[in-house]
Design a protein around this motif. Structure first.
Motif, PDB file in Angstrom:
ATOM      1  N   VAL A   9       1.000  -1.028  -0.064  1.00 61.23           N
ATOM      2  CA  VAL A   9      -0.038  -0.235  -0.331  1.00 61.23           C
ATOM      3  C   VAL A   9       1.047   1.534  -0.319  1.00 61.23           C
ATOM      4  O   VAL A   9       1.694   1.198   1.005  1.00 61.23           O
ATOM      5  CB  VAL A   9      -0.852  -0.264   0.858  1.00 61.23           C
ATOM      6  N   VAL A  10       0.971   1.736  -1.106  1.00 61.05           N
ATOM      7  CA  VAL A  10       1.779   3.040  -1.023  1.00 61.05           C
ATOM      8  C   VAL A  10       0.998   4.607  -1.037  1.00 61.05           C
ATOM      9  O   VAL A  10      -0.093   4.528  -2.421  1.00 61.05           O
ATOM     10  CB  VAL A  10       1.986   3.203  -2.386  1.00 61.05           C
ATOM     11  N   PRO A  11       1.463   5.780  -1.170  1.00 61.12           N
ATOM     12  CA  PRO A  11       0.187   6.810  -0.876  1.00 61.12           C
ATOM     13  C   PRO A  11       0.588   7.343  -1.980  1.00 61.12           C
ATOM     14  O   PRO A  11       1.889   7.225  -2.442  1.00 61.12           O
ATOM     15  CB  PRO A  11       0.831   7.519   0.451  1.00 61.12           C
ATOM     16  N   LYS A  12       0.134   8.111  -2.537  1.00 57.11           N
ATOM     17  CA  LYS A  12       0.279   9.173  -3.799  1.00 57.11           C
ATOM     18  C   LYS A  12      -0.375  10.088  -3.933  1.00 57.11           C
ATOM     19  O   LYS A  12      -1.108  10.931  -3.002  1.00 57.11           O
ATOM     20  CB  LYS A  12      -0.340   8.052  -5.241  1.00 57.11           C
ATOM     21  N   GLU A  13      -0.025  11.067  -4.659  1.00 56.09           N
ATOM     22  CA  GLU A  13      -0.629  12.418  -4.812  1.00 56.09           C
ATOM     23  C   GLU A  13      -2.378  12.153  -4.614  1.00 56.09           C
ATOM     24  O   GLU A  13      -2.398  11.693  -5.329  1.00 56.09           O
ATOM     25  CB  GLU A  13      -0.112  13.164  -6.029  1.00 56.09           C
ATOM     26  N   ASN A  14      -2.656  13.740  -4.362  1.00 59.21           N
ATOM     27  CA  ASN A  14      -3.957  13.743  -4.453  1.00 59.21           C
ATOM     28  C   ASN A  14      -5.068  13.049  -3.887  1.00 59.21           C
ATOM     29  O   ASN A  14      -5.887  12.345  -4.097  1.00 59.21           O
ATOM     30  CB  ASN A  14      -4.733  13.730  -6.087  1.00 59.21           C
ATOM     31  N   GLY A  15      -4.596  12.603  -2.858  1.00 59.69           N
ATOM     32  CA  GLY A  15      -5.081  11.662  -1.633  1.00 59.69           C
ATOM     33  C   GLY A  15      -5.456  10.221  -2.204  1.00 59.69           C
ATOM     34  O   GLY A  15      -7.178   9.751  -1.616  1.00 59.69           O
ATOM     35  N   LYS A  16      -4.837   9.370  -3.457  1.00 59.16           N
ATOM     36  CA  LYS A  16      -4.409   8.432  -3.534  1.00 59.16           C
ATOM     37  C   LYS A  16      -3.975   7.252  -2.731  1.00 59.16           C
ATOM     38  O   LYS A  16      -2.984   7.632  -2.559  1.00 59.16           O
ATOM     39  CB  LYS A  16      -4.463   8.006  -5.175  1.00 59.16           C
ATOM     40  N   LEU A  17      -4.132   6.372  -2.916  1.00 57.07           N
ATOM     41  CA  LEU A  17      -3.624   4.582  -2.693  1.00 57.07           C
ATOM     42  C   LEU A  17      -3.395   4.039  -3.372  1.00 57.07           C
ATOM     43  O   LEU A  17      -4.444   4.270  -4.245  1.00 57.07           O
ATOM     44  CB  LEU A  17      -3.789   4.089  -0.847  1.00 57.07           C
TER      45      LEU A  17
END
Length: 64
Positions: free
Chosen positions: A24-32
């Protein structure tokens, strides 16, 4: 095995997103980014709420 199942919590309840999640990796703009044991990736809009290691359960809350 260390895989978990990811669930999305919405106003309507809980629904399964993906089985056998290993990353599970956090991405930009509140996405996973969720990746399963076979390398398939799903991008989910939401925030990580809870990880229950003994139950192999990842809980993500949908952002509004």
């Amino acid at each position: 095995m260390c895989e978990s199942t990811a669930y999305l919590i919405t106003e309507d309840g809980e629904r399964k997103l993906m089985d056998y999640v290993v990353d599970v990796v956090p991405k930009e703009n509140g996405k996973l980014s969720l990746t399963d044991i076979l390398g398939e990736e799903q991008i989910i809009e939401g925030i990580l709420k809870e990880i229950r290691l003994l139950e192999h359960k990842i809980i993500i809350e949908k952002t509004i």
